[in-house]
Scaffold this active site. Sequence first.
Site, mmCIF file in Angstrom:
data_model
loop_
_atom_site.group_PDB
_atom_site.id
_atom_site.type_symbol
_atom_site.label_atom_id
_atom_site.label_comp_id
_atom_site.label_asym_id
_atom_site.label_seq_id
_atom_site.Cartn_x
_atom_site.Cartn_y
_atom_site.Cartn_z
ATOM 1 N N ASP A 1 0.820 -1.228 0.000
ATOM 2 C CA ASP A 1 0.000 0.000 0.000
ATOM 3 C C ASP A 1 0.845 1.266 0.000
ATOM 4 O OD1 ASP A 1 -2.379 -1.635 0.304
ATOM 5 O OD2 ASP A 1 -1.784 -1.865 2.402
ATOM 6 N N LYS B 1 2.635 1.846 -5.115
ATOM 7 C CA LYS B 1 3.424 1.249 -6.213
ATOM 8 C C LYS B 1 2.751 1.445 -7.563
ATOM 9 C CE LYS B 1 3.306 -2.848 -4.422
ATOM 10 N NZ LYS B 1 2.569 -2.493 -3.191
ATOM 11 N N LYS C 1 1.063 3.940 -8.834
ATOM 12 C CA LYS C 1 1.385 5.215 -9.472
ATOM 13 C C LYS C 1 2.813 5.227 -10.008
ATOM 14 C CE LYS C 1 2.334 10.040 -8.709
ATOM 15 N NZ LYS C 1 2.224 11.257 -7.898
ATOM 16 N N GLY D 1 -3.420 -4.810 -4.915
ATOM 17 C CA GLY D 1 -4.190 -3.714 -5.481
ATOM 18 C C GLY D 1 -3.313 -2.545 -5.851
ATOM 19 N N HIS D 2 -3.352 -2.134 -7.110
ATOM 20 C CA HIS D 2 -2.594 -0.981 -7.575
ATOM 21 C C HIS D 2 -3.558 0.073 -8.099
ATOM 22 C CE1 HIS D 2 1.226 -3.625 -8.302
ATOM 23 N NE2 HIS D 2 0.968 -3.412 -7.041
ATOM 24 N N THR E 1 -7.130 -12.031 1.907
ATOM 25 C CA THR E 1 -8.211 -11.472 1.094
ATOM 26 C C THR E 1 -9.292 -12.502 0.784
ATOM 27 O OG1 THR E 1 -6.992 -12.019 -0.925
ATOM 28 C CG2 THR E 1 -6.678 -9.798 -0.005
ATOM 29 N N GLN F 1 2.054 -6.511 -3.111
ATOM 30 C CA GLN F 1 2.253 -6.475 -1.663
ATOM 31 C C GLN F 1 3.503 -5.648 -1.298
ATOM 32 O OE1 GLN F 1 1.708 -9.896 -3.046
ATOM 33 N NE2 GLN F 1 -0.430 -9.379 -2.905
ATOM 34 N N VAL G 1 -7.198 -1.259 -1.431
ATOM 35 C CA VAL G 1 -7.745 -1.246 -2.790
ATOM 36 C C VAL G 1 -8.557 -2.515 -3.049
ATOM 37 C CG1 VAL G 1 -7.165 -1.205 -5.247
ATOM 38 C CG2 VAL G 1 -5.842 0.171 -3.635
ATOM 39 N N ARG H 1 -10.536 -2.581 3.439
ATOM 40 C CA ARG H 1 -10.294 -2.547 4.877
ATOM 41 C C ARG H 1 -9.530 -1.283 5.289
ATOM 42 N NH1 ARG H 1 -7.512 -8.274 6.036
ATOM 43 N NH2 ARG H 1 -6.551 -7.741 4.048
#
Length: 423
Positions: free
Chosen positions: A13, A16, A18, A40-41, A128, A223, A298, A302
């Site tokens: 988080d 990464k 961007k 999630g990116h 997840t 991650q 993302v 959470r």
Amino acid sequence: MSAAVILGAQWGDEGKGKITDLLSEKADVVVRYQGGNNAGHTIVIGDQKFALSLIPSGVLYPTVTPVIGNGVVVDPRWFFEEKATLTKRGVDPSKVKISNNAHLIMPYHRKLDAVIERYLGSAMIGTTKRGIGPAYTDKFARVGIRVQDLFDEKIFMEKLTTSLKLKNKILMKVYNQLPLDIDEIADEYLGYADDLAPHVTDTSLLVYDAVRAGDNVLFEGGQGTLLDIDHGTYPFVTSSNPTAGGAPVGIGIGPTMIDRVIGVAKAYISRVGTGPFPTELHDEIGDKLIDIGGEYGVVTGRRRRCGWLDMVALRYSVRVNGLTDIALTKLDILSHFDTIKVATAYTAEGDRYTEFPRQQGVLYHCVPEYEELPGWNVDISGVTSYDDLPPNARSYIEYIEDHAGVPITTVSVGPGRRATLHR
């Protein structure tokens, strides 16, 4: 760029997506080398926001070949859903390539992931529930089903029969769940083969040839370092190796072909899920970081746990990844604080640690030693040059750089592509 790895230097988080997107502008090939649709990116382009979890970020550039390597576990249902979403939004995902050796996430993996987490109760890992861990378990138990198996019905059915027989026994006898139907699974997965076929190739050869030809290749990790299965805060980790060493293994090239390793670090720190977190803030400052920083996962949505920057952890990341440089993100969020703290060491039970403790249990008792630095109380989201940053903001960047031992070459001052400073 040549061949570069970009990865999270903390607990994930870090932004990464961007930074990968920025580097992808000059890339020919962008490769995901581990994880699955648990990563999630988020990428912001103008007033559009793209949230990707399986397809590599480079897909947003028509000149880039996005690659999903053998180290990734692939849920074909998710792949086609993400592909359809991109197509609907005007992005062409037809160039995405998937390794024939990548392992498949099966319905029983998702089911087991969910019931095991419930069974663990307060000791849950915080997954997840998308089947990532059980898919990797089968991979290393040598009972996994690979992408290439979809194109040989006999082999696929043999593997599915063997695996599902055991999984159904576990689901029924251990977790009191209904068994899964083999015919339903076979119909679904063999039905993916024709549509998946144009995407499947020998990605090891593809990437090898690209590097040898002098193309710019970017390896994208999911991650973060402290979630690495070997080098993270085990057992509260992911099921693969997001550290730089996972890149050559997760695509099938030699480590000597990689010549740059970029660690993405947030100007503070956060993590999702359970596990030790020495600099976590349980007060109004932590709440403020979460609210201003929009710190929600993302993939899962959470609420993230937030704290001040941890230099002990960042130095550890520099070491285990061999970072050549750092991209610092979300510096603009700290504009809202009069003073900023940085953890430079830990103390626990009378001992002082300037390096990550080698015993996992010690980390739970670590109390951070902080240095306090002055804030800048100026909105920097519109700054376009490093020299135009407030002096205290530059001092903060240079402080991190000095203590990490590697240069900070990129500074993000906002979510958009243009809100980025290069040094």
